[in-house]
Write an enzyme that holds these catalytic residues in place. Structure first.
Site, PDB file in Angstrom:
ATOM      1  N   LYS A  25      53.801  26.065  29.817  1.00  0.00           N
ATOM      2  CA  LYS A  25      54.909  26.557  28.997  1.00  0.00           C
ATOM      3  C   LYS A  25      55.283  25.538  27.927  1.00  0.00           C
ATOM      4  O   LYS A  25      55.429  25.874  26.746  1.00  0.00           O
ATOM      5  CB  LYS A  25      56.113  26.870  29.875  1.00  0.00           C
ATOM      6  CG  LYS A  25      57.270  27.524  29.133  1.00  0.00           C
ATOM      7  CD  LYS A  25      58.397  27.918  30.079  1.00  0.00           C
ATOM      8  CE  LYS A  25      57.965  29.036  30.998  1.00  0.00           C
ATOM      9  NZ  LYS A  25      59.028  29.494  31.902  1.00  0.00           N
ATOM     10  N   ARG A  95      64.059  25.591  32.632  1.00  0.00           N
ATOM     11  CA  ARG A  95      62.991  26.383  33.244  1.00  0.00           C
ATOM     12  C   ARG A  95      61.866  25.476  33.719  1.00  0.00           C
ATOM     13  O   ARG A  95      61.654  24.384  33.190  1.00  0.00           O
ATOM     14  CB  ARG A  95      62.388  27.370  32.239  1.00  0.00           C
ATOM     15  CG  ARG A  95      63.364  28.367  31.627  1.00  0.00           C
ATOM     16  CD  ARG A  95      62.650  29.133  30.514  1.00  0.00           C
ATOM     17  NE  ARG A  95      63.524  30.031  29.782  1.00  0.00           N
ATOM     18  CZ  ARG A  95      63.599  31.341  29.973  1.00  0.00           C
ATOM     19  NH1 ARG A  95      62.847  31.906  30.879  1.00  0.00           N
ATOM     20  NH2 ARG A  95      64.416  32.089  29.254  1.00  0.00           N
ATOM     21  N   GLY A 104      57.577  33.572  38.448  1.00  0.00           N
ATOM     22  CA  GLY A 104      58.661  33.830  39.377  1.00  0.00           C
ATOM     23  C   GLY A 104      58.716  32.917  40.580  1.00  0.00           C
ATOM     24  O   GLY A 104      59.611  33.040  41.407  1.00  0.00           O
ATOM     25  N   MET A 106      59.108  29.562  40.700  1.00  0.00           N
ATOM     26  CA  MET A 106      60.030  28.426  40.624  1.00  0.00           C
ATOM     27  C   MET A 106      61.309  28.846  39.921  1.00  0.00           C
ATOM     28  O   MET A 106      61.420  29.946  39.404  1.00  0.00           O
ATOM     29  CB  MET A 106      59.344  27.239  39.951  1.00  0.00           C
ATOM     30  CG  MET A 106      58.280  26.611  40.842  1.00  0.00           C
ATOM     31  SD  MET A 106      57.423  25.238  40.069  1.00  0.00           S
ATOM     32  CE  MET A 106      56.407  26.079  38.859  1.00  0.00           C
ATOM     33  N   ARG A 351      51.653  32.624  26.978  1.00  0.00           N
ATOM     34  CA  ARG A 351      50.665  32.107  27.932  1.00  0.00           C
ATOM     35  C   ARG A 351      49.583  33.159  28.079  1.00  0.00           C
ATOM     36  O   ARG A 351      49.799  34.335  27.768  1.00  0.00           O
ATOM     37  CB  ARG A 351      51.310  31.832  29.291  1.00  0.00           C
ATOM     38  CG  ARG A 351      51.934  33.049  29.950  1.00  0.00           C
ATOM     39  CD  ARG A 351      52.745  32.676  31.182  1.00  0.00           C
ATOM     40  NE  ARG A 351      53.449  33.829  31.746  1.00  0.00           N
ATOM     41  CZ  ARG A 351      54.368  33.748  32.694  1.00  0.00           C
ATOM     42  NH1 ARG A 351      54.710  32.580  33.185  1.00  0.00           N
ATOM     43  NH2 ARG A 351      54.962  34.844  33.158  1.00  0.00           N
ATOM     44  N   HIS A 467      58.703  41.346  38.549  1.00  0.00           N
ATOM     45  CA  HIS A 467      58.060  40.397  39.455  1.00  0.00           C
ATOM     46  C   HIS A 467      56.984  41.075  40.297  1.00  0.00           C
ATOM     47  O   HIS A 467      55.857  40.580  40.423  1.00  0.00           O
ATOM     48  CB  HIS A 467      59.127  39.771  40.370  1.00  0.00           C
ATOM     49  CG  HIS A 467      58.563  38.892  41.436  1.00  0.00           C
ATOM     50  ND1 HIS A 467      58.291  39.337  42.715  1.00  0.00           N
ATOM     51  CD2 HIS A 467      58.195  37.596  41.403  1.00  0.00           C
ATOM     52  CE1 HIS A 467      57.786  38.348  43.424  1.00  0.00           C
ATOM     53  NE2 HIS A 467      57.724  37.274  42.664  1.00  0.00           N
ATOM     54  N   SER A 771      16.234  28.060  53.907  1.00  0.00           N
ATOM     55  CA  SER A 771      17.443  28.828  53.628  1.00  0.00           C
ATOM     56  C   SER A 771      18.588  28.140  54.367  1.00  0.00           C
ATOM     57  O   SER A 771      18.529  27.979  55.587  1.00  0.00           O
ATOM     58  CB  SER A 771      17.292  30.268  54.108  1.00  0.00           C
ATOM     59  OG  SER A 771      18.472  30.996  53.827  1.00  0.00           O
ATOM     60  N   CYS A 838      22.257  31.241  52.629  1.00  0.00           N
ATOM     61  CA  CYS A 838      22.523  32.580  53.158  1.00  0.00           C
ATOM     62  C   CYS A 838      23.776  32.651  54.023  1.00  0.00           C
ATOM     63  O   CYS A 838      24.040  33.667  54.650  1.00  0.00           O
ATOM     64  CB  CYS A 838      21.325  33.107  53.947  1.00  0.00           C
ATOM     65  SG  CYS A 838      20.937  32.123  55.409  1.00  0.00           S
ATOM     66  N   TYR A 858      18.137  30.667  44.880  1.00  0.00           N
ATOM     67  CA  TYR A 858      18.907  31.898  45.063  1.00  0.00           C
ATOM     68  C   TYR A 858      20.097  31.649  45.985  1.00  0.00           C
ATOM     69  O   TYR A 858      20.149  30.665  46.737  1.00  0.00           O
ATOM     70  CB  TYR A 858      18.043  33.022  45.632  1.00  0.00           C
ATOM     71  CG  TYR A 858      17.577  32.824  47.055  1.00  0.00           C
ATOM     72  CD1 TYR A 858      18.380  33.208  48.137  1.00  0.00           C
ATOM     73  CD2 TYR A 858      16.337  32.251  47.332  1.00  0.00           C
ATOM     74  CE1 TYR A 858      17.957  33.022  49.440  1.00  0.00           C
ATOM     75  CE2 TYR A 858      15.908  32.067  48.641  1.00  0.00           C
ATOM     76  CZ  TYR A 858      16.721  32.447  49.694  1.00  0.00           C
ATOM     77  OH  TYR A 858      16.307  32.261  50.983  1.00  0.00           O
TER      78      TYR A 858
END
Length: 890
Positions: A25, A95, A104, A106, A351, A467, A771, A838, A858
């Site tokens: 912010k 803020r 929402g 904080m 934002r 919210h 694997s 895997c 992979y």
């Protein structure tokens, strides 16, 4: 070290690039000021102060007070008002502002600087006593709730009682005298609850508010949100102190929240809501149901309330210009907050906006095709995990629906579940495995744990930017907001819609795409991957290096995975086939056999079924590799344990019950996961693997395009692998001779023991592939049972001993080091060795990034995670190339 950075007004000290220091912010407020946008002046206290605050027993750096005083003086100079002055008071907002958005979670305090004297000065300056006293009551309520721990609802009760007594329907109907009476009642409430008068010292108010914001970094709701979104605790939050501008100064004033594109669908139109004669908290808290910003939005929501585009056309045009400027500057969809004070526009925040997965795809594709971003940037914009939202069922349009009411379609997707009215109840039922729909009049940040536990969220108040809506979209939960025709009674635990009443525990269905609320369970249909999804997947496939396989052992799972883009099977667990009801009896008879001949007889009954399974899978995965893991679990897993089941098995098999019980006792192990299982079972009973190998090769030679890869599990000793590879090769040759036909195949092993990773050079002399079975490799490396980890791993995470659950996201330092060693040593012995993963980590984006780093060929994951893996692999490849390029440039 500097702790406070000014923005707007006479000077701007921060910049967009300082997000880590100033929070998102603060950095963006500074950036908007530098762009020449109308930003009220203010200053940001850095995130470093937050870190210091917690490290030093909640004490501030010695120089902070003087820096804040100087920064306040800069604001006073810019707005020509003085903080705490009775005649011409400066009011400020306080803020939070973490480096990533936590909507929402904080605390915020508006109108700070008001007291019994400054309220009179504000009334004179504004020439509007009603506005001044309205602002004062808002400040008392917010400050008392946030700083003094007086319950928010107690103030709401006073306000509601006053309106009922005076027969008024809306807050805007209350005049100055009424607000004065309410302020007096509010102050009395504060004194009753705290034992002290409401604070009148504006300097004390300011520091109490700053401390409250820093304290809110550690509130349960903020901690929960950080856990859900993997936000490190040490990042901390900044605090932004900014001159107040007022949307509650009459009919020419307003406040609103907007998105530069639709955050639910990604459609390119100005999406937002506003309220006339209100302050920002009224919009985001859902206290009043807001109006659409645009004519398009009003028509989409079928609303009769006029849009801002219609009643404030000049200001709307200015806001629309700002929208286009911000999106072009940030090259992303923006979430903006604004206030109009007596016809003048002010920007309070911008934002990157939270969006649904469908919107993220559309926005990324559209922006790339508009030339605003590259395809690589488009791919990096999408959170792979968010694709999960698109891979699950939606409501069948032809299913019968008993519609109770309709609200706003705040977050898409459909969900059914039992109705609950509190976050705690939602969490408790979800822990028991129950699907729930959380229904609230309006949600608050304290509901975050229940929202996360619920399948869907329903509110009777609030709009598309409330919210509930914002948090639900971020979590991928379906949400219907602002369902005004629905009435919720918390005390009685009932929901009323017209003449119908539903009680807690009744089943309801919500559709976050249409806003419909339905009674009972509604049928669903499978999603289709097309349009923007297909485009993004195509771009991802063009940019990734690794192949994406799936873990599947049924034709149904195989079909699903192939539909989602799997390029083969990385793990086919053959034991899952044994659990079929029609086969389990034969498996048990094999286990109870007294001789090799009896065992082979029982196995012969299983061979045709296994062969048919493999044929079906080979057919679906034609010309794609299919890695089949030979039997892995200990034999006791296949046996009955309940008395009734044991007796039924003995009767069916024609065995004496005493013999069955004796055999069960013989097979019992103290630690079966480290016992007689995997390749150890085949060393002692080779006929089991011989049958499975025969089934594989008989299926392969009979199926066009079969590409079998045989995997021997739990190898820790090189001799185990060479012994069993010979068995597989001998069986393959026997089948080829019998069928007078052969297929190409390879034999490899699953690396799931630390010793196997360390012995990789020796094992690779015979193994064609490794694997990494990271589920067991994590267990054996940590010495932690995956089944028992849940009892203490969360505690370890809370204490900072573990950054994440190692069974959910790969431990790159320990387990990852073993994988790196195995890869390096395996390649030295066999340059062309095929390397894959895997375990469940194969579908985790962070783990996939590590797989790219160590050069695996992979990853393999569950069918529904295949698209997630495709995108994550592309992102890992793009970032890897970027790092390589950066190193070359350096």
């Amino acid at each position: 070290m500097k702790h406070a950075y000014s923005f707007g007004g006479t000077k701007t000290e921060g910049a967009r690039e300082q997000k880590n220091l100033l929070g998102g912010k603060g950095a963006n407020l500074a950036d908007m000021a530098l762009l020449g946008l109308p930003v009220p002046p203010g200053f940001t206290i850095t995130t470093e102060v937050c870190t210091s605050f917690y490290q030093n027993n909640k004490q501030y750096p010695a120089t902070l007070a003087s820096e804040v005083k100087a920064a306040i003086a800069e604001i006073e100079k810019a707005v020509e008002a003085k903080f705490g002055d009775a005649q011409n008071p400066l009011l400020v907002s306080v803020r939070s502002g973490a480096r990533v958005s936590m909507p929402g979670m904080m605390d915020t305090i508006l109108n700070l600087g008001l007291n019994d004297k400054t309220v009179e000065g504000l009334a004179k300056q504004a020439e509007d006593a009603r506005f001044a006293w309205d602002s004062y009551r808002r400040f008392i309520q917010m400050f008392a709730s946030v700083v003094l721990d007086v319950e928010h609802y107690a103030f709401e009760d006073i306000l509601e009682d006053y309106k009922i007594d005076k027969k008024l329907s809306a807050d805007t109907d209350i005049d100055a005298k009424g607000w004065q009476e309410i302020v007096a009642d509010y102050k009395d409430l504060v004194k009753r609850e705290t034992g002290a008068e409401f604070p009148q010292d504006t300097e004390a108010q300011l520091w109490a508010a700053i401390t409250a914001v820093f304290n809110s970094w550690q509130t349960p709701r903020a901690v929960t949100y950080r856990k859900i979104h993997d936000i490190p605790e040490e990042w901390g939050t900044a605090v932004n102190v900014q001159a107040m501008v007022f949307g509650n100064m009459g009919e020419s004033s307003a406040t609103g929240v907007a998105f530069t594109r639709d955050p639910s669908t990604g459609e390119n139109y100005f999406y937002g809501e506003y309220l006339v004669n209100a302050q920002g908290e009224d919009v985001v808290a859902g206290i009043r149901t807001p109006q659409s910003l645009t004519i398009t939005g009003r028509k989409k929501n079928e609303s009769g309330a006029p849009s801002m585009e219609e009643i404030m056309p000049a200001v709307f045009k200015q806001l629309d210009d700002v929208r286009l400027k911000l999106e072009k500057h940030y090259k992303d969809m923006q979430d903006i907050e604004f206030t109009v004070q007596k016809g003048t526009l002010y920007m309070l925040q911008t934002r990157s906006g939270k969006r649904t997965a469908a919107a993220a795809l559309k926005i990324a594709v559209d922006m790339a095709e508009e030339g605003l971003i590259t395809k690589e940037e488009a791919l990096l914009r999408i959170e792979p995990q968010s694709l999960d939202q698109l891979l699950h069922p939606t409501l069948d349009p032809h299913a019968h629906k008993h519609i109770l009411g309709r609200g706003l379609p705040a977050s898409p997707g459909a969900a059914s579940g039992t109705l609950v009215f509190s976050a705690d109840e939602a969490e408790e039922r979800a822990k028991r495995g129950e699907g729930v729909i959380l229904a609230r009049i309006e949600t608050s940040p304290e509901d975050i744990h229940g929202m996360h536990a619920a399948r869907g969220i329903l509110t009777t108040r609030g709009g598309m930017t409330s919210h509930a809506a914002v948090v639900a979209r971020g979590m991928g939960r379906p949400c219907v907001a602002g369902a005004g025709s629905i009435h919720i009674d918390y005390a009685k635990k009932i929901l009323t819609a017209g003449n119908e009443t539903l009680r807690e525990g009744d089943v309801v269905t919500i559709d976050g795409g249409t806003g419909d609320i339905m009674k009972g369970l509604v049928n669903t249909i499978q999603p289709k991957l097309s349009g923007d999804f297909a485009t993004i997947m195509g771009w991802a496939d063009a940019h990734r290096r690794m192949d994406i396989r799936t873990n599947a052992d049924t034709p149904q799972d195989t079909e699903t995975a192939k539909r989602y883009g799997a390029e083969g099977i990385g793990l086919c667990r053959t034991e899952h086939m044994f659990f079929e009801p029609s086969r389990i009896q034969n498996v048990r008879e094999m286990i109870f056999a007294d001789s090799t001949a009896e065992r082979e007889k029982a196995l012969a009954k299983l061979l045709p079924a296994q062969r048919d399974d493999f044929k079906a899978i080979f057919t679906i995965m034609k010309n794609m590799p299919v890695t089949i893991r030979l039997l892995d679990p200990p034999l006791h897993e296949f046996l009955p344990h309940e008395k009734g089941d044991v007796e039924e098995f003995a009767r069916t098999a024609g065995l004496d019950i005493a013999r069955v019980e004796r055999r069960l006792l013989e097979l019992k192990e103290a630690n079966p996961m480290l016992g007689h299982r995997g390749c150890r079972l085949a060393i002692t009973c080779p006929e089991i693997y011989a049958m499975q190998a025969r089934a594989i090769f008989e299926a392969a030679v009979d199926t066009e395009g079969a590409v079998p890869e045989v995997m021997i599990p739990l190898v820790g000793i090189t001799g185990e692998f060479t012994t069993l590879k010979k068995l597989v090769d001998d069986t393959a040759q026997a089948v080829f001779n019998e069928k007078e036909k052969s297929v190409s195949y390879i034999v490899g092993t699953m690396i799931e023991l630390p010793r196997a990773a360390l012995q990789a050079a020796q094992i690779a002399q015979e193994a064609s592939f490794f694997s990494f079975g990271t589920n067991d490799l994590t267990q054996t490396t940590f010495g932690i049972s995956r089944d028992d980890a849940g009892s203490f791993v969360p505690y370890y995470r809370d204490k900072g001993l573990l950054a994440h659950d190692p069974f959910a996201s790969l431990d790159t330092e320990g387990v990852g080091e073993l994988i790196s060693i195995a890869c390096e040593r395996g390649r030295k012995t066999r340059a062309d060795i095929k390397l894959g993963i895997c375990g469940e980590h194969g579908g985790d984006p962070a783990s996939i990034a590590f797989c790219e780093e160590v050069g695996l060929h992979y990853v393999s994951c569950s069918p529904y995670r295949v698209p997630i893996a495709r995108l994550a692999a592309a992102q890992a490849s793009i970032r890897s190339k970027g790092l390589v390029a950066a190193k070359r440039a350096a």
